[in-house]
Design a protein around this motif. Structure first.
Motif, PDB file in Angstrom:
ATOM      1  N   GLU A  81      57.231  67.980  15.183  1.00  0.00           N
ATOM      2  CA  GLU A  81      57.309  67.890  13.523  1.00  0.00           C
ATOM      3  C   GLU A  81      56.340  68.215  12.860  1.00  0.00           C
ATOM      4  OE1 GLU A  81      59.481  64.195  11.751  1.00  0.00           O
ATOM      5  OE2 GLU A  81      58.325  63.680  13.929  1.00  0.00           O
ATOM      6  N   ARG A  82      54.227  67.609  12.826  1.00  0.00           N
ATOM      7  CA  ARG A  82      53.743  68.080  12.409  1.00  0.00           C
ATOM      8  C   ARG A  82      53.544  69.425  11.597  1.00  0.00           C
ATOM      9  NH1 ARG A  82      49.848  67.166  14.829  1.00  0.00           N
ATOM     10  NH2 ARG A  82      49.227  67.197  17.035  1.00  0.00           N
ATOM     11  N   VAL A  83      53.327  70.085  12.925  1.00  0.00           N
ATOM     12  CA  VAL A  83      53.109  71.668  12.269  1.00  0.00           C
ATOM     13  C   VAL A  83      54.488  71.763  11.114  1.00  0.00           C
ATOM     14  CG1 VAL A  83      54.186  74.161  13.052  1.00  0.00           C
ATOM     15  CG2 VAL A  83      52.681  72.540  14.545  1.00  0.00           C
ATOM     16  N   GLN A  84      55.438  71.482  11.340  1.00  0.00           N
ATOM     17  CA  GLN A  84      56.248  72.184  10.068  1.00  0.00           C
ATOM     18  C   GLN A  84      55.826  71.708   9.377  1.00  0.00           C
ATOM     19  OE1 GLN A  84      60.512  70.340  11.382  1.00  0.00           O
ATOM     20  NE2 GLN A  84      61.846  71.600  10.504  1.00  0.00           N
TER      21      GLN A  84
ATOM     22  N   GLY B 253      55.784  74.192   6.973  1.00  0.00           N
ATOM     23  CA  GLY B 253      57.246  74.790   5.956  1.00  0.00           C
ATOM     24  C   GLY B 253      58.255  75.486   6.672  1.00  0.00           C
ATOM     25  N   THR B 254      57.506  75.763   7.638  1.00  0.00           N
ATOM     26  CA  THR B 254      58.560  76.535   8.709  1.00  0.00           C
ATOM     27  C   THR B 254      60.142  76.179   9.210  1.00  0.00           C
ATOM     28  OG1 THR B 254      56.926  77.377  10.152  1.00  0.00           O
ATOM     29  CG2 THR B 254      58.808  77.765  10.892  1.00  0.00           C
ATOM     30  N   ALA B 255      60.822  76.526   9.053  1.00  0.00           N
ATOM     31  CA  ALA B 255      61.976  76.065   9.736  1.00  0.00           C
ATOM     32  C   ALA B 255      62.763  75.907  10.824  1.00  0.00           C
ATOM     33  CB  ALA B 255      63.106  76.725   8.688  1.00  0.00           C
ATOM     34  N   VAL B 256      63.557  75.387  11.699  1.00  0.00           N
ATOM     35  CA  VAL B 256      63.160  74.658  13.529  1.00  0.00           C
ATOM     36  C   VAL B 256      64.408  74.914  13.377  1.00  0.00           C
ATOM     37  CG1 VAL B 256      62.317  73.483  14.728  1.00  0.00           C
ATOM     38  CG2 VAL B 256      61.086  73.626  13.382  1.00  0.00           C
TER      39      VAL B 256
ATOM     40  N   GLY C 108      62.347  75.066   5.540  1.00  0.00           N
ATOM     41  CA  GLY C 108      62.020  74.186   5.682  1.00  0.00           C
ATOM     42  C   GLY C 108      62.804  73.018   6.360  1.00  0.00           C
ATOM     43  N   GLU C 109      63.945  73.304   7.243  1.00  0.00           N
ATOM     44  CA  GLU C 109      64.821  72.739   7.746  1.00  0.00           C
ATOM     45  C   GLU C 109      65.456  72.892   9.405  1.00  0.00           C
ATOM     46  OE1 GLU C 109      69.665  72.004   7.066  1.00  0.00           O
ATOM     47  OE2 GLU C 109      69.188  74.325   7.109  1.00  0.00           O
TER      48      GLU C 109
ATOM     49  N   PRO D 275      55.477  82.344  10.943  1.00  0.00           N
ATOM     50  CA  PRO D 275      57.226  82.554  11.086  1.00  0.00           C
ATOM     51  C   PRO D 275      57.677  82.087   9.769  1.00  0.00           C
ATOM     52  CG  PRO D 275      56.522  81.008  13.218  1.00  0.00           C
ATOM     53  CD  PRO D 275      55.564  81.197  12.147  1.00  0.00           C
ATOM     54  N   ASP D 276      58.843  82.488   9.344  1.00  0.00           N
ATOM     55  CA  ASP D 276      59.671  81.486   8.439  1.00  0.00           C
ATOM     56  C   ASP D 276      60.540  80.637   9.575  1.00  0.00           C
ATOM     57  OD1 ASP D 276      59.325  83.529   6.358  1.00  0.00           O
ATOM     58  OD2 ASP D 276      60.341  84.994   7.101  1.00  0.00           O
TER      59      ASP D 276
END
Length: 344
Positions: A211-214, A218-221, A47-48, A186-187
């Motif tokens: 940002e909203r999708v994350q 909970g996907t890390a970016v 999630g980071e 995806p992770d």
């Protein structure tokens, strides 16, 4: 100074999702071997958002393509890339295809080139899902595509899915690429300069979508950009690269308000700020070194006002001078304490 993301908005935690150690990428050239990425190491937590910044040619994109296994066969890639403990470097193409899109996905910067002009956007989106979920029916794929369009903010999804890329605006094409990137939950999502070709208004909209999708998935970016303003508003941590090397890494607020490496300080000094009395910017003098003629020791020393040639040339590599400045904040400047004592 851009508005820096509030560290209290989300506190990533847990074991690292992605662990990169001593990643090195070399290419052959007429002038000899060229090192595009020079032994960088970093972690990304669940999630980071990790922002990777630096000038053009700093090795940002080469590093991201190495993570995906998308570099040409002629490239020599060494080190370690572990996703949830599984080593990715050296995996066969078939195994990497199972991971790409499903566990680690990418949003490219040129949406018009990334999308096939001969296929509808909906067909390309459902194809991205089908390759990892071959048992889904056409109705299920269509429903999933509409859900993804709704998630990234493309209105009238049922109609838009049957249109071609040239019928989309630049911002809509970028949203479509985001939808394709998250199609299989995806992770990690690698966003490689996702807003470079967009105007400021559309850029803000696209970043808001990411940002909203994350937050929703909970996907890390892994956010790769040369735009410090983008990093300030979206990233939790920042890694600064120059000439293939990592020069500094830390929490976004620490990097922006207390930069430790002269290169990071130079990048921030060249950034337009509303709190300055004068509108004059302070660019970093000189140019980055050519890939085949990088100096010994710290690659930034020819442009650094604080360089001591005898000291800065003696370090075996940029990473050998790693110093902890504060919790979670490290720099690879061998003279960091001396510079701090006399001020910048």
């Amino acid at each position: 100074m851009p508005e820096v993301r509030d560290p209290e908005v989300r506190q990533p935690g847990g074991e690292p999702l992605l662990q990169v150690r001593d990643l090195t990428v070399r290419y052959a050239s007429d002038e000899g071997p060229v090192t595009a990425v020079d032994g960088i190491s970093f972690d990304v937590g669940p999630g980071e958002t990790l922002g990777i910044v630096g000038e053009s040619g700093s090795g940002k994109s080469a590093a991201s393509m190495a993570l995906m296994g998308l570099l040409p066969r002629s490239a020599e890639v060494t080190g370690s890339v572990r996703l949830r403990g599984r080593e990715l470097l050296g995996l066969a193409d078939g195994r990497m295809r199972e991971i790409r899109g499903r566990h680690i996905a990418v949003i490219f910067q040129d949406a018009l080139s990334a999308l096939n002009p001969m296929m509808t956007v909906g067909a390309q989106l459902t194809e991205a899902v089908l390759v990892h979920h071959p048992d889904r029916t056409a109705r299920e794929l269509r429903r999933r595509a509409e859900e993804l369009f709704d998630l990234v903010g493309i209105a009238s999804a049922a109609t838009r899915l049957d249109q071609y890329p040239h019928e989309f605006s630049g911002g809509m094409r970028q949203r479509a690429l985001i939808a394709m990137g998250i199609a299989n939950d995806p992770d990690i999502l690698i966003a490689d300069e996702p807003t470079t070709a967009l105007d400021v208004t559309v850029q803000a909209q696209v970043l808001d979508v990411i940002e909203r999708v994350q937050q929703g998935t909970g996907t890390a970016v892994l956010l790769i950009t040369h735009d410090l303003g983008v990093v300030a508003g979206l990233a939790d941590r920042v890694m600064v690269m120059y000439a293939g090397a990592k020069l500094e890494e830390g929490p976004v607020e620490s990097i922006f308000y207390e930069p430790a490496h002269p290169y990071t300080s130079g990048l921030l000094a060249a950034l337009p700020r509303v709190d300055r009395r004068t509108g004059r910017l302070h660019p970093i003098p000189g140019q980055p070194p050519l890939p085949h003629s990088r100096p010994a020791g710290c690659p930034f020393q020819p442009r650094c006002a604080h360089a001591d040639p005898g000291v800065c040339s003696s370090v075996t590599s940029a990473t050998s001078a790693t110093t902890q400045v504060s919790p979670g904040h490290t720099t690879n400047c061998v003279r960091v304490h001396e510079i701090a004592s006399v001020g910048r």
